[in-house]
Design a protein around this motif. Structure first.
Motif, PDB file in Angstrom:
ATOM      1  N   THR A 191       0.838  -1.192   0.000  1.00 34.42           N
ATOM      2  CA  THR A 191       0.000   0.000   0.000  1.00 34.42           C
ATOM      3  C   THR A 191       0.875   1.245   0.000  1.00 34.42           C
ATOM      4  N   LEU A 192       0.249   2.379  -0.256  1.00 36.71           N
ATOM      5  CA  LEU A 192       0.964   3.653  -0.210  1.00 36.71           C
ATOM      6  C   LEU A 192       1.520   3.910   1.178  1.00 36.71           C
TER       7      LEU A 192
ATOM      8  N   SER B 295      -7.304  18.035  -2.220  1.00 30.75           N
ATOM      9  CA  SER B 295      -6.487  17.467  -3.289  1.00 30.75           C
ATOM     10  C   SER B 295      -6.431  15.944  -3.228  1.00 30.75           C
ATOM     11  N   GLY B 296      -7.170  15.318  -2.317  1.00 31.18           N
ATOM     12  CA  GLY B 296      -7.119  13.871  -2.212  1.00 31.18           C
ATOM     13  C   GLY B 296      -5.925  13.432  -1.400  1.00 31.18           C
ATOM     14  N   GLN B 297      -5.816  12.138  -1.161  1.00 33.50           N
ATOM     15  CA  GLN B 297      -4.715  11.660  -0.334  1.00 33.50           C
ATOM     16  C   GLN B 297      -3.429  11.503  -1.127  1.00 33.50           C
ATOM     17  N   SER B 298      -3.520  11.474  -2.455  1.00 37.95           N
ATOM     18  CA  SER B 298      -2.328  11.347  -3.290  1.00 37.95           C
ATOM     19  C   SER B 298      -2.703  11.709  -4.722  1.00 37.95           C
ATOM     20  N   GLN B 299      -1.724  11.607  -5.590  1.00 40.57           N
ATOM     21  CA  GLN B 299      -1.944  11.803  -7.017  1.00 40.57           C
ATOM     22  C   GLN B 299      -1.745  10.458  -7.712  1.00 40.57           C
ATOM     23  N   ARG B 300      -2.511  10.215  -8.779  1.00 40.16           N
ATOM     24  CA  ARG B 300      -2.355   9.003  -9.582  1.00 40.16           C
ATOM     25  C   ARG B 300      -2.192   9.450 -11.020  1.00 40.16           C
ATOM     26  N   ASN B 301      -1.015   9.253 -11.581  1.00 43.93           N
ATOM     27  CA  ASN B 301      -0.726   9.696 -12.946  1.00 43.93           C
ATOM     28  C   ASN B 301      -1.070  11.186 -13.126  1.00 43.93           C
ATOM     29  N   PHE B 302      -0.707  11.991 -12.119  1.00 45.17           N
ATOM     30  CA  PHE B 302      -0.883  13.449 -12.111  1.00 45.17           C
ATOM     31  C   PHE B 302      -2.325  13.899 -11.897  1.00 45.17           C
ATOM     32  N   PHE B 303      -3.239  12.997 -11.543  1.00 51.22           N
ATOM     33  CA  PHE B 303      -4.613  13.375 -11.239  1.00 51.22           C
ATOM     34  C   PHE B 303      -4.899  13.083  -9.769  1.00 51.22           C
ATOM     35  N   ASN B 304      -5.780  13.879  -9.175  1.00 54.09           N
ATOM     36  CA  ASN B 304      -6.161  13.655  -7.781  1.00 54.09           C
ATOM     37  C   ASN B 304      -6.729  12.254  -7.611  1.00 54.09           C
ATOM     38  N   TRP B 305      -6.341  11.610  -6.517  1.00 53.22           N
ATOM     39  CA  TRP B 305      -6.758  10.237  -6.251  1.00 53.22           C
ATOM     40  C   TRP B 305      -7.275  10.163  -4.822  1.00 53.22           C
ATOM     41  N   TYR B 306      -8.552   9.857  -4.667  1.00 51.34           N
ATOM     42  CA  TYR B 306      -9.176   9.889  -3.354  1.00 51.34           C
ATOM     43  C   TYR B 306      -9.279   8.513  -2.704  1.00 51.34           C
ATOM     44  N   ALA B 307      -9.220   7.454  -3.484  1.00 52.51           N
ATOM     45  CA  ALA B 307      -9.336   6.101  -2.938  1.00 52.51           C
ATOM     46  C   ALA B 307      -8.016   5.683  -2.292  1.00 52.51           C
ATOM     47  N   PRO B 308      -8.064   4.792  -1.308  1.00 49.45           N
ATOM     48  CA  PRO B 308      -6.813   4.259  -0.755  1.00 49.45           C
ATOM     49  C   PRO B 308      -5.984   3.592  -1.852  1.00 49.45           C
TER      50      PRO B 308
ATOM     51  N   ASN C  18      -1.113  -2.353  -9.008  1.00 48.85           N
ATOM     52  CA  ASN C  18      -0.947  -1.868 -10.379  1.00 48.85           C
ATOM     53  C   ASN C  18      -0.051  -0.631 -10.448  1.00 48.85           C
ATOM     54  N   VAL C  19       0.792  -0.458  -9.442  1.00 55.12           N
ATOM     55  CA  VAL C  19       1.669   0.718  -9.363  1.00 55.12           C
ATOM     56  C   VAL C  19       3.088   0.339  -9.739  1.00 55.12           C
ATOM     57  N   GLU C  20       3.660   1.125 -10.635  1.00 58.60           N
ATOM     58  CA  GLU C  20       5.028   0.902 -11.102  1.00 58.60           C
ATOM     59  C   GLU C  20       6.051   1.700 -10.290  1.00 58.60           C
ATOM     60  N   ARG C  21       5.625   2.879  -9.808  1.00 56.29           N
ATOM     61  CA  ARG C  21       6.563   3.772  -9.140  1.00 56.29           C
ATOM     62  C   ARG C  21       5.783   4.777  -8.296  1.00 56.29           C
ATOM     63  N   ILE C  22       6.375   5.198  -7.172  1.00 55.99           N
ATOM     64  CA  ILE C  22       5.790   6.232  -6.329  1.00 55.99           C
ATOM     65  C   ILE C  22       6.855   7.290  -6.071  1.00 55.99           C
ATOM     66  N   ASP C  23       6.499   8.540  -6.331  1.00 54.40           N
ATOM     67  CA  ASP C  23       7.385   9.659  -6.016  1.00 54.40           C
ATOM     68  C   ASP C  23       6.823  10.399  -4.818  1.00 54.40           C
TER      69      ASP C  23
ATOM     70  N   GLN D 201       3.604  15.725  -1.324  1.00 60.40           N
ATOM     71  CA  GLN D 201       2.574  14.965  -2.023  1.00 60.40           C
ATOM     72  C   GLN D 201       3.154  13.654  -2.540  1.00 60.40           C
ATOM     73  N   ALA D 202       2.375  12.594  -2.457  1.00 59.04           N
ATOM     74  CA  ALA D 202       2.768  11.310  -3.033  1.00 59.04           C
ATOM     75  C   ALA D 202       2.108  11.173  -4.398  1.00 59.04           C
ATOM     76  N   THR D 203       2.902  10.824  -5.394  1.00 61.80           N
ATOM     77  CA  THR D 203       2.399  10.639  -6.749  1.00 61.80           C
ATOM     78  C   THR D 203       2.737   9.227  -7.200  1.00 61.80           C
ATOM     79  N   SER D 204       1.713   8.436  -7.548  1.00 66.66           N
ATOM     80  CA  SER D 204       1.947   7.067  -8.010  1.00 66.66           C
ATOM     81  C   SER D 204       1.686   6.976  -9.504  1.00 66.66           C
TER      82      SER D 204
END
Length: 201
Positions: free
Chosen positions: A14-15, A51-64, A69-74, A92-95
């Motif tokens: 998980t994140l 802004s959600g708990q993180s970003q997913r492919n540069f978009f706001n991501w509200y789900a845990p 299916n994640v390749e990398r987290i910055d 900010q965490a970006t996956s």
């Protein structure tokens, strides 16, 4: 940056698991939190809100975020995080999700742990032609802990297709669907003083 190899080696599914390995971040354990978001604190500031708990492919991501299916987290700290989307000034965490590759491979991960926790994860990639490749990821998990009646479940699938019309041009289409359920074992004791007639409270 947390790469897919690092995620696999640490079993950071998980994140939150991945964030625990980053300096300057504080992660509130899910058993101690009343909510699923706002549990990663960067430099004293909560990395959630509008802004959600993180970003997913540069978009706001509200789900845990689950890393099936994640390749990398910055993990971007401070003002630099503003370059990676709408985020808090603390960080900010970006996956980034897994991209189909022009190769054939697959992997299956099965895990069973304490308190009847389990996880099954599938990752299959196929090259259909020299211009088209597809990738399919799926997960089903149940995470339990020492808190009675608390359970976190996820069932999700992710499919991606990549089309390469020219040598340096990629067109990618991705679809994800899932169901997340969390049962919280929660108790709270609150004392509220109210005035009463005479000297009573």
């Amino acid at each position: 940056a947390i790469t897919s190899d690092f995620i696999r080696d640490l079993n950071a599914v998980t994140l939150d698991d991945a964030a625990g390995w980053v300096a300057g971040l504080t992660v509130i354990p899910v058993q101690d939190a009343r909510f699923d978001e706002a549990r990663i604190i960067s430099r004293g500031m909560i990395t959630a809100g509008d802004s959600g708990q993180s970003q997913r492919n540069f978009f706001n991501w509200y789900a845990p975020t689950d890393n099936y299916n994640v390749e990398r987290i910055d993990f971007n700290k401070g003002a630099n995080s503003l370059m990676f989307g709408d985020s808090s000034p603390g960080g900010q965490a970006t996956s980034y999700t897994k991209i189909p590759r022009f190769d054939n491979f697959g992997s299956l991960m099965m895990q069973y742990g304490s308190y009847d926790s389990h996880r099954f994860q599938l990752d299959v990639n196929r090259r259909l032609t020299h211009q088209v490749a597809v990738r399919f990821n799926a997960v089903t998990r149940s995470t339990r802990a020492y808190v009675d009646f608390e359970d976190s479940r996820l069932r999700a699938v992710d499919g991606a297709v990549i089309y390469r019309p020219f040598r340096h041009t990629n067109v990618r289409l991705e679809f994800e669907a899932g169901e997340f359920r969390r049962t919280r074992g929660d108790n709270q004791l609150t004392t509220q003083s109210l005035s009463a007639p005479g000297r009573g409270f």
